[in-house]
Design a protein around this motif. Structure first.
Motif, PDB file in Angstrom:
ATOM      1  N   MET A 152       0.847  -1.169   0.000  1.00 50.23           N
ATOM      2  CA  MET A 152       0.000   0.000   0.000  1.00 50.23           C
ATOM      3  C   MET A 152       0.898   1.239   0.000  1.00 50.23           C
ATOM      4  O   MET A 152       1.918   1.279   0.676  1.00 50.23           O
ATOM      5  CB  MET A 152      -0.907  -0.018   1.241  1.00 50.23           C
ATOM      6  CG  MET A 152      -1.919   1.091   1.258  1.00 50.23           C
ATOM      7  SD  MET A 152      -3.207   0.894   2.522  1.00 50.23           S
ATOM      8  CE  MET A 152      -2.314   1.277   4.010  1.00 50.23           C
ATOM      9  N   ARG A 153       0.509   2.238  -0.766  1.00 52.82           N
ATOM     10  CA  ARG A 153       1.243   3.494  -0.845  1.00 52.82           C
ATOM     11  C   ARG A 153       0.344   4.628  -0.374  1.00 52.82           C
ATOM     12  O   ARG A 153      -0.825   4.674  -0.722  1.00 52.82           O
ATOM     13  CB  ARG A 153       1.747   3.716  -2.253  1.00 52.82           C
ATOM     14  CG  ARG A 153       2.699   2.554  -2.640  1.00 52.82           C
ATOM     15  CD  ARG A 153       3.504   2.753  -3.857  1.00 52.82           C
ATOM     16  NE  ARG A 153       4.342   3.927  -3.932  1.00 52.82           N
ATOM     17  CZ  ARG A 153       5.584   4.031  -3.459  1.00 52.82           C
ATOM     18  NH1 ARG A 153       6.121   3.022  -2.813  1.00 52.82           N
ATOM     19  NH2 ARG A 153       6.286   5.134  -3.628  1.00 52.82           N
ATOM     20  N   ILE A 154       0.911   5.503   0.440  1.00 53.83           N
ATOM     21  CA  ILE A 154       0.169   6.631   0.997  1.00 53.83           C
ATOM     22  C   ILE A 154       0.750   7.907   0.404  1.00 53.83           C
ATOM     23  O   ILE A 154       1.966   8.121   0.430  1.00 53.83           O
ATOM     24  CB  ILE A 154       0.256   6.635   2.533  1.00 53.83           C
ATOM     25  CG1 ILE A 154      -0.396   5.368   3.094  1.00 53.83           C
ATOM     26  CG2 ILE A 154      -0.400   7.888   3.110  1.00 53.83           C
ATOM     27  CD1 ILE A 154      -0.247   5.188   4.592  1.00 53.83           C
ATOM     28  N   ASN A 155      -0.115   8.762  -0.095  1.00 50.15           N
ATOM     29  CA  ASN A 155       0.306  10.020  -0.692  1.00 50.15           C
ATOM     30  C   ASN A 155       0.308  11.116   0.373  1.00 50.15           C
ATOM     31  O   ASN A 155      -0.696  11.782   0.605  1.00 50.15           O
ATOM     32  CB  ASN A 155      -0.613  10.385  -1.862  1.00 50.15           C
ATOM     33  CG  ASN A 155      -0.084  11.542  -2.664  1.00 50.15           C
ATOM     34  OD1 ASN A 155       1.086  11.893  -2.571  1.00 50.15           O
ATOM     35  ND2 ASN A 155      -0.936  12.139  -3.464  1.00 50.15           N
ATOM     36  N   CYS A 156       1.457  11.291   1.028  1.00 54.35           N
ATOM     37  CA  CYS A 156       1.596  12.308   2.069  1.00 54.35           C
ATOM     38  C   CYS A 156       1.454  13.690   1.437  1.00 54.35           C
ATOM     39  O   CYS A 156       2.124  13.982   0.442  1.00 54.35           O
ATOM     40  CB  CYS A 156       2.958  12.171   2.753  1.00 54.35           C
ATOM     41  SG  CYS A 156       3.294  13.456   3.970  1.00 54.35           S
ATOM     42  N   PRO A 157       0.610  14.564   1.990  1.00 53.38           N
ATOM     43  CA  PRO A 157       0.462  15.914   1.436  1.00 53.38           C
ATOM     44  C   PRO A 157       1.767  16.716   1.445  1.00 53.38           C
ATOM     45  O   PRO A 157       1.941  17.620   0.642  1.00 53.38           O
ATOM     46  CB  PRO A 157      -0.577  16.572   2.348  1.00 53.38           C
ATOM     47  CG  PRO A 157      -1.336  15.436   2.936  1.00 53.38           C
ATOM     48  CD  PRO A 157      -0.336  14.323   3.076  1.00 53.38           C
ATOM     49  N   ASN A 158       2.699  16.373   2.334  1.00 53.51           N
ATOM     50  CA  ASN A 158       3.970  17.096   2.418  1.00 53.51           C
ATOM     51  C   ASN A 158       5.077  16.458   1.584  1.00 53.51           C
ATOM     52  O   ASN A 158       5.892  17.168   1.005  1.00 53.51           O
ATOM     53  CB  ASN A 158       4.459  17.170   3.872  1.00 53.51           C
ATOM     54  CG  ASN A 158       3.544  17.972   4.745  1.00 53.51           C
ATOM     55  OD1 ASN A 158       2.912  18.916   4.306  1.00 53.51           O
ATOM     56  ND2 ASN A 158       3.449  17.586   6.005  1.00 53.51           N
ATOM     57  N   CYS A 159       5.127  15.127   1.537  1.00 54.46           N
ATOM     58  CA  CYS A 159       6.269  14.418   0.949  1.00 54.46           C
ATOM     59  C   CYS A 159       5.962  13.706  -0.359  1.00 54.46           C
ATOM     60  O   CYS A 159       6.878  13.237  -1.027  1.00 54.46           O
ATOM     61  CB  CYS A 159       6.789  13.380   1.943  1.00 54.46           C
ATOM     62  SG  CYS A 159       7.248  14.067   3.530  1.00 54.46           S
TER      63      CYS A 159
END
Length: 90
Positions: free
Chosen positions: A1-8
């Motif tokens: 699973m991949r999470i799209n961090c708003p910062n990174c």
């Protein structure tokens, strides 16, 4: 699973620490008794479907994130900064 961090940007989920459900829980009063505290600490809903979870970007920017995802497929619908949600009063 991949999470799209708003910062990174998009990162592997191993960079994040899963905390639990992002819904406020009513903490029992100190004198509520053992059963109330046992329920508060150990019993959680485990729904199949869309949930809002709290994640900490431990190996990245140290942001607290609210991830809306489907527990059946792990498909992520939305990732938000927890601070932005708090400031918006949601």
């Amino acid at each position: 699973m991949r999470i799209n961090c708003p910062n990174c940007g998009e990162r592997d989920r191993r960079e994040f620490y899963y905390v639990g459900d992002a819904v406020a829980m009513d903490r029992p009063a100190p004198e509520a008794g053992e059963a109330a505290w046992d329920d508060y600490v150990h019993n959680r809903d485990n729904p199949a479907g869309v949930t809002r979870d709290l994640w900490y970007h431990e190996s990245g920017c140290s942001a607290w994130l609210v991830v809306t995802r489907d527990t059946r497929t792990h498909a992520i619908e939305k990732v938000e900064l927890a601070q932005a949600i708090k400031e918006a009063g949601a």
